[in-house]
Design a protein around this motif. Sequence first.
Motif, PDB file in Angstrom:
ATOM      1  N   SER A 165      -4.367   9.474  11.303  1.00 44.40           N
ATOM      2  CA  SER A 165      -4.634  10.173  10.044  1.00 44.40           C
ATOM      3  C   SER A 165      -3.608   9.827   8.985  1.00 44.40           C
ATOM      4  O   SER A 165      -3.945   9.669   7.806  1.00 44.40           O
ATOM      5  CB  SER A 165      -4.667  11.688  10.282  1.00 44.40           C
ATOM      6  OG  SER A 165      -3.467  12.126  10.888  1.00 44.40           O
ATOM      7  N   SER A 166      -2.332   9.692   9.388  1.00 41.78           N
ATOM      8  CA  SER A 166      -1.304   9.374   8.396  1.00 41.78           C
ATOM      9  C   SER A 166      -1.445   7.949   7.884  1.00 41.78           C
ATOM     10  O   SER A 166      -1.172   7.666   6.715  1.00 41.78           O
ATOM     11  CB  SER A 166       0.088   9.579   8.991  1.00 41.78           C
ATOM     12  OG  SER A 166       0.301   8.710  10.084  1.00 41.78           O
ATOM     13  N   ASN A 167      -1.887   7.044   8.754  1.00 40.11           N
ATOM     14  CA  ASN A 167      -2.046   5.652   8.337  1.00 40.11           C
ATOM     15  C   ASN A 167      -3.136   5.483   7.283  1.00 40.11           C
ATOM     16  O   ASN A 167      -3.102   4.535   6.498  1.00 40.11           O
ATOM     17  CB  ASN A 167      -2.352   4.771   9.551  1.00 40.11           C
ATOM     18  CG  ASN A 167      -1.155   4.608  10.470  1.00 40.11           C
ATOM     19  OD1 ASN A 167      -0.021   4.696  10.023  1.00 40.11           O
ATOM     20  ND2 ASN A 167      -1.409   4.396  11.749  1.00 40.11           N
ATOM     21  N   PHE A 168      -4.088   6.396   7.262  1.00 39.87           N
ATOM     22  CA  PHE A 168      -5.179   6.315   6.288  1.00 39.87           C
ATOM     23  C   PHE A 168      -5.108   7.462   5.272  1.00 39.87           C
ATOM     24  O   PHE A 168      -6.107   7.807   4.643  1.00 39.87           O
ATOM     25  CB  PHE A 168      -6.529   6.332   7.024  1.00 39.87           C
ATOM     26  CG  PHE A 168      -6.799   5.062   7.785  1.00 39.87           C
ATOM     27  CD1 PHE A 168      -7.413   3.982   7.169  1.00 39.87           C
ATOM     28  CD2 PHE A 168      -6.393   4.932   9.100  1.00 39.87           C
ATOM     29  CE1 PHE A 168      -7.647   2.811   7.860  1.00 39.87           C
ATOM     30  CE2 PHE A 168      -6.614   3.756   9.806  1.00 39.87           C
ATOM     31  CZ  PHE A 168      -7.240   2.693   9.186  1.00 39.87           C
ATOM     32  N   ALA A 169      -3.926   8.006   5.117  1.00 41.26           N
ATOM     33  CA  ALA A 169      -3.757   9.168   4.249  1.00 41.26           C
ATOM     34  C   ALA A 169      -4.137   8.867   2.805  1.00 41.26           C
ATOM     35  O   ALA A 169      -4.796   9.682   2.140  1.00 41.26           O
ATOM     36  CB  ALA A 169      -2.322   9.671   4.315  1.00 41.26           C
ATOM     37  N   GLU A 170      -3.740   7.711   2.293  1.00 40.66           N
ATOM     38  CA  GLU A 170      -4.033   7.389   0.893  1.00 40.66           C
ATOM     39  C   GLU A 170      -5.536   7.295   0.647  1.00 40.66           C
ATOM     40  O   GLU A 170      -6.039   7.755  -0.380  1.00 40.66           O
ATOM     41  CB  GLU A 170      -3.355   6.075   0.488  1.00 40.66           C
ATOM     42  CG  GLU A 170      -1.850   6.169   0.334  1.00 40.66           C
ATOM     43  CD  GLU A 170      -1.103   5.864   1.610  1.00 40.66           C
ATOM     44  OE1 GLU A 170       0.121   5.707   1.566  1.00 40.66           O
ATOM     45  OE2 GLU A 170      -1.761   5.777   2.683  1.00 40.66           O
TER      46      GLU A 170
END
Length: 299
Positions: A165-170
């Motif tokens: 989830s953090s890797n695709f946060a943007e």
Amino acid sequence: MSIAYTGSDLSQTTATLLESELALFEKEYKKNFTPAESKPKSIGTPYFLHSPLSETGVLLIHGLMAAPEEVREWAVFFHKKGLTVYAPRLSGHGTSSADLSVRTYKDWIDSVDRGHAILRTCCKKIVVAGFSTGAGLALQSVILKPDAFEAVIAVSAPFKFKSFSSNFAEILNGFNQLCESINMAKHAKKFVTNHADNPHINYLRCPVSAFVQVKSLMRKVRRSLKNIRIPALVIQAKEDPKVAPESGPAIFKLLGSDKKHFSWIDHNLHGIVRGDIGNEVFKEVESFLEACCLVDTLN
């Protein structure tokens, strides 16, 4: 309720600044209190542990979705060694995840700056230390104020997250903003579950926007690590499930300081500044401060 502090002989300036921080917390806690989520006030209250005979203070910064209570054991360690400690509350923390969702890393830096101003009223030397996002903020504080600190300690700074989830946060944050702009907010996914190491302290859901802010902060830190010239200690857990373990060595390599030290901690959780594992971290911190000739304050 008064500001949580230990010690005496506070100047009027110090006391006034501390009370101002408490008043801000009280106001934001009342405004953002969420019965099913908000922790007791004691978790989010900033605290000041005063050592009147010491000229050295520690600005101690907690992590994302946490609160000053997260670094309490670390603060007590410093204080027992004869140092004054101030643990600020980062904006959007200690209240609710909805409050955090509208904050930026610049708001967090402002919180840290106010903490620095408090310590300057009573300490000639200041060490800045932080855990996780707090470590990133500690590094950024030195970058922004290169002459303000004697040393910096960064524990588990999030150069790179491990979660999907953090890797695709943007991308997800962009989708959320689009949903808002076209009146389809019900389709947005503004929060993700946080599998907290300390559920009595941490929020149990994380705003996607907060991940975006942390990543923006760390990009700025990365570009300027070479400018950090003061003594620096970097600590990283070998099997950190949240922050990629290679984050620690990467930060260490990029630091411009001639006096820098890196330590691995053999542990499989992200939270390494509390409990038995915290004592291993604190031993590394004590050795570092001794090597920096701050040993005269460590009685």
